[in-house]
Design an enzyme around this catalytic site. Structure first.
Site: not given
Ligand SMILES: *Cc1c(COP(=O)(O)O)cnc(C)c1O
Length: 416
Positions: A199, A55, A228, A225, A53, A234
């Site tokens: 984008d 954060e 692609k 992203t 974790y 991903r």
């Protein structure tokens, strides 16, 4: 990877994964948004970094034990900055849509006006479609491609922007095969006092390779992203000018997300490392050559390509003159082991569930090592399947030819 524990402990899950590996190896992947990652990217994802974790951001975490994780996030940021000449990068967004949500949240208040390209003209759901959060929270006004050319008409965009005076303009698309005139968008945004948001989810790899214009130095903020054309895991990243760094970081965490996925951050760093190599430039150039061959060969056979061709990795084929719909074409090609997706064409008279076109892309074929002669063969196979739709024995024959072509090009991460 040998998956020994998975095979032994949970054959039920393993068998499903194995079947998908075989499907990917034996079929031609022509969905424009998909790709095959390298074995190194796959390996980075399957690591103990998933246990952590983190954060917060490097040096400012809300959990202990992040000394090592800080190194991987810092490395991913450093490589992304170099790749896109970005002043600031946030590598934590979990995927493209949440990245876009974070961008809107950083620059807009609910109800603010935004210009985005209409979905059936090549835009993305997260650019203001009414069923998406973007269309629900913000007042999107949609621009369109030109009826005659199928391309974006910058004069029309300018006229609409002057009339609507939006707070933000979104450019960068999911099903648009042409170069985008970033400088003209910049000029329009400045004239109406709007933020300019690019984008580049689809074209990031081609931009990183220097083959399409890089909007990062031109726009206020850019999202992409990583899975692609960029050939990573991903996920997504957001890039912006330094003066917006704080508001973007705050918007991603704690605004949109909790903890980052550190194993994915590691895989992003690996993918950026690959994209920085000279061999990636060759790869990206081959994607475009393959796509232009795909368009030209289909045109020779009488297929209509929206906008008349491609500057990037994808095309949208208008099937109206072929007497079948996009769904019928998608299903026919699925029967012979070629994956494509149905797509709307601009001003489509048919509904989105059964639109008039298909979208085809070459990133995944190119990752397998396929070139122009294979693309020419594939066009013949696609055409024969479409012409013989409903003819089971013909389709079976074509399927076996697809398979034997696939056998010659092993899948990265599975057969080699
Ligand atoms: C694919 C895509 C996205 C969304 O990505 P997800 O990871 O599927 O959420 C956003 N914008 C554009 C233009 C895309 O093509």
């Amino acid at each position: 990877m040998n998956y020994t524990h998975l095979k032994k402990q949970d054959p039920e899950v393993w068998n499903i994964i194995k079947a998908e590996m075989a499907r990917q190896a034996d079929e031609l992947e022509m969905i424009a948004s998909e790709n095959y990652v390298s074995p190194a990217v796959l390996e980075a994802m399957a690591t103990v970094l998933t246990n952590k974790y983190s954060e917060g951001y490097p040096g400012k975490r809300y959990y202990g034990g992040n000394q090592i994780i800080d190194n991987i996030e810092t490395l991913a940021i450093k490589r992304a900055k170099k790749l896109f000449k970005a002043e600031h990068v946030n590598v934590q967004p979990l995927s493209g849509s949440p990245a876009n949500a974070a961008v809107y949240m950083a620059f807009l208040k609910p109800g603010d006006k935004v210009l985005g390209l209409k979905l059936d003209h090549g835009g993305h759901l997260s650019h203001g479609h009414p069923v998406n959060f973007s269309g629900m929270l913000y007042n999107f006004v949609q621009y369109e491609v030109d009826k005659k050319t199928g391309k974006i008409n910058m004069e029309a965009v300018k006229k609409l922007a002057k009339k609507e005076k939006p707070q933000m303009i979104v450019a960068g698309y999911s099903a648009y095969s042409r170069e985008i005139e970033w400088n003209k968008f910049r000029k329009i945004a400045d004239e109406v006092g709007a933020f300019l948001f690019a984008d580049i989810a689809h074209t990031a790899g081609l931009i990183a390779a220097g083959l399409l214009k890089n909007p990062v130095p031109i726009c206020d903020v850019v999202s992409t992203t990583t899975h692609k054309t960029l050939r990573g895991p991903r996920g997504a990243i957001i890039m912006c000018q330094e003066k917006y760094a704080k508001q973007i970081d705050r918007s991603v965490f704690p605004g949109m997300q909790g903890g980052p996925h550190d194993h994915i951050t590691a895989a992003k760093a690996v993918a950026f490392g690959e994209a920085l190599k000279p061999s990636f430039k060759k790869y990206a150039a081959q994607i475009i050559k393959n796509c232009q061959t795909l368009a030209a060969e289909l045109q020779k056979l009488g297929y209509q390509i929206v906008s008349g061709g491609s500057d990037n990795h994808l095309i949208v084929v208008n099937l109206t003159n072929q007497g079948l719909t996009g769904r019928e074409a998608e299903q026919t090609l699925e029967q012979v082991g070629i994956s494509v997706n149905r797509s709307t064409i601009p001003n489509d008279p048919n509904p989105p569930m059964n639109p008039s076109g298909i979208r085809l892309g070459t990133p995944a074929l190119t990752s397998r090592g396929m070139g122009i002669s294979e693309v020419k063969k594939i066009v013949q196979l696609i055409n024969r399947a479409i012409k013989n739709r409903g003819n089971k024995s013909q389709l079976k024959k074509i399927k076996s030819q697809v398979r034997s072509l696939c056998k010659k090009f092993p899948l990265p991460g599975i057969n080699k």
